[in-house]
Write a protein that holds these residues in place. Structure first.
Motif, PDB file in Angstrom:
ATOM      1  N   ASP A  32     -24.831 -70.256   1.809  1.00  0.00           N
ATOM      2  CA  ASP A  32     -23.618 -69.830   1.101  1.00  0.00           C
ATOM      3  C   ASP A  32     -22.381 -70.476   1.720  1.00  0.00           C
ATOM      4  O   ASP A  32     -21.455 -70.887   1.002  1.00  0.00           O
ATOM      5  N   ALA A  33     -22.354 -70.559   3.035  1.00  0.00           N
ATOM      6  CA  ALA A  33     -21.206 -71.143   3.725  1.00  0.00           C
ATOM      7  C   ALA A  33     -21.051 -72.614   3.374  1.00  0.00           C
ATOM      8  O   ALA A  33     -19.934 -73.102   3.145  1.00  0.00           O
ATOM      9  N   LEU A  34     -22.170 -73.332   3.319  1.00  0.00           N
ATOM     10  CA  LEU A  34     -22.111 -74.761   2.982  1.00  0.00           C
ATOM     11  C   LEU A  34     -21.617 -74.957   1.556  1.00  0.00           C
ATOM     12  O   LEU A  34     -20.783 -75.824   1.287  1.00  0.00           O
ATOM     13  N   LEU A  53     -17.869 -74.230   1.417  1.00  0.00           N
ATOM     14  CA  LEU A  53     -17.081 -75.302   2.022  1.00  0.00           C
ATOM     15  C   LEU A  53     -16.976 -76.490   1.075  1.00  0.00           C
ATOM     16  O   LEU A  53     -15.895 -77.074   0.903  1.00  0.00           O
ATOM     17  N   ALA A  54     -18.086 -76.856   0.443  1.00  0.00           N
ATOM     18  CA  ALA A  54     -18.074 -77.988  -0.498  1.00  0.00           C
ATOM     19  C   ALA A  54     -17.173 -77.687  -1.693  1.00  0.00           C
ATOM     20  O   ALA A  54     -16.370 -78.548  -2.097  1.00  0.00           O
ATOM     21  N   GLU A  55     -17.278 -76.487  -2.242  1.00  0.00           N
ATOM     22  CA  GLU A  55     -16.478 -76.139  -3.415  1.00  0.00           C
ATOM     23  C   GLU A  55     -15.005 -75.980  -3.054  1.00  0.00           C
ATOM     24  O   GLU A  55     -14.123 -76.349  -3.843  1.00  0.00           O
ATOM     25  N   LEU A  75     -18.830 -77.630  10.109  1.00  0.00           N
ATOM     26  CA  LEU A  75     -20.133 -78.057   9.608  1.00  0.00           C
ATOM     27  C   LEU A  75     -21.206 -77.936  10.686  1.00  0.00           C
ATOM     28  O   LEU A  75     -22.342 -77.544  10.407  1.00  0.00           O
ATOM     29  N   ASP A  76     -20.854 -78.281  11.919  1.00  0.00           N
ATOM     30  CA  ASP A  76     -21.814 -78.142  13.025  1.00  0.00           C
ATOM     31  C   ASP A  76     -22.289 -76.700  13.149  1.00  0.00           C
ATOM     32  O   ASP A  76     -23.486 -76.437  13.350  1.00  0.00           O
ATOM     33  N   ALA A  77     -21.352 -75.760  13.037  1.00  0.00           N
ATOM     34  CA  ALA A  77     -21.701 -74.341  13.164  1.00  0.00           C
ATOM     35  C   ALA A  77     -22.602 -73.896  12.019  1.00  0.00           C
ATOM     36  O   ALA A  77     -23.590 -73.172  12.227  1.00  0.00           O
ATOM     37  N   ILE A  78     -22.274 -74.334  10.798  1.00  0.00           N
ATOM     38  CA  ILE A  78     -23.093 -73.979   9.634  1.00  0.00           C
ATOM     39  C   ILE A  78     -24.492 -74.560   9.780  1.00  0.00           C
ATOM     40  O   ILE A  78     -25.499 -73.889   9.543  1.00  0.00           O
ATOM     41  N   ILE A  79     -24.555 -75.832  10.170  1.00  0.00           N
ATOM     42  CA  ILE A  79     -25.846 -76.514  10.294  1.00  0.00           C
ATOM     43  C   ILE A  79     -26.699 -75.881  11.394  1.00  0.00           C
ATOM     44  O   ILE A  79     -27.908 -75.673  11.215  1.00  0.00           O
ATOM     45  N   ALA A  80     -26.073 -75.578  12.523  1.00  0.00           N
ATOM     46  CA  ALA A  80     -26.822 -74.980  13.631  1.00  0.00           C
ATOM     47  C   ALA A  80     -27.462 -73.663  13.213  1.00  0.00           C
ATOM     48  O   ALA A  80     -28.641 -73.407  13.512  1.00  0.00           O
ATOM     49  N   VAL A 132     -24.986 -80.675  -2.096  1.00  0.00           N
ATOM     50  CA  VAL A 132     -25.031 -80.568  -0.637  1.00  0.00           C
ATOM     51  C   VAL A 132     -26.066 -79.541  -0.185  1.00  0.00           C
ATOM     52  O   VAL A 132     -26.749 -79.746   0.827  1.00  0.00           O
ATOM     53  N   VAL A 133     -26.207 -78.460  -0.939  1.00  0.00           N
ATOM     54  CA  VAL A 133     -27.211 -77.464  -0.579  1.00  0.00           C
ATOM     55  C   VAL A 133     -28.611 -78.037  -0.751  1.00  0.00           C
ATOM     56  O   VAL A 133     -29.481 -77.854   0.109  1.00  0.00           O
TER      57      VAL A 133
END
Length: 213
Positions: free
Chosen positions: A88-90, A93-95, A139-144, A204-205
């Motif tokens: 959801d966060a990703l 962020l993209a939108e 993005l690093d935090a979301i990806i981690a 992106v998702v």
């Protein structure tokens, strides 16, 4: 002599007005084409006053660039991605990035102009190094967290995602006239904008969650 609160407020307001008008002037006409006299006329101030606040045309342009980049970073910081699930966060962020670019087309034109000049002026802004970090940090935090939960592929990295999101969001503004002429989409309709907003979120998702062999 110390300025009174009223004079300080006037100075802040005048500086903000000059910055807003200068943003449009530089975005429309480029660095060479923009005229300080015209900016002064449109803000009902004087060339001397603009130089007093900003120190000259180049410093005004640098202030415009810095402010434009600060805007997108502040928008990203408003998300509170730590309170969302990573997928959801990703998407959010993209939108949000798409929406910010859509509503701040002067930012895209400024970036395009700066690239035409091969980054001549942006290199003089040391502050942009720090301004650029939050985008990748978020993005690093979301990806981690996404990798920790097993939602994201181990191959996903922040720089690739940032490039993917930014390229899409920039293109739909920077190339809307040529792309529109060639393929006839109307980028200004609400339905088209909603489709494009959802599309970048889906892309992106899908890329981040695709498990690679």
């Amino acid at each position: 002599m110390t300025q009174t609160p009223a004079r300080q407020r006037d100075a802040v307001r005048t500086r903000a007005e000059v910055l807003a008008v200068a943003t449009e002037a530089f975005a429309d006409d480029g660095y060479s084409g923009a005229r300080i006299d015209e900016i002064a006329r449109r803000t009902r101030t004087t060339k001397r006053m603009i130089y007093y606040y900003f120190g000259g045309k180049e410093k005004l342009y640098l202030a415009v660039l810095e402010n434009a980049y600060r805007g997108i970073r502040q928008a990203e910081q408003s998300l509170h991605v730590d309170e969302m699930q990573p997928v959801d966060a990703l998407r959010e962020l993209a939108e949000l990035t798409y929406e910010h670019h859509l509503r701040n087309t002067a930012f895209i034109r400024l970036v395009s102009i700066e690239n035409i000049h091969r980054g001549k002026y942006i290199r003089k802004l040391e502050s942009l190094g720090d301004l650029g970090k939050p985008a990748v940090t978020i993005l690093d935090a979301i990806i981690a967290e996404g990798k920790k939960q097993g939602a994201f592929s181990e191959a996903v990295n922040a720089l690739d995602l940032h490039l993917l999101i930014s390229s899409y969001c920039v293109f739909q503004v920077a190339n809307r006239y040529t792309f529109g002429h060639l393929f006839d989409p109307d980028f200004t309709t609400e339905s088209r904008q909603e489709h494009m907003r959802q599309f970048i979120g889906d892309v992106v998702v899908a890329w981040a969650t695709q498990q690679r062999s």
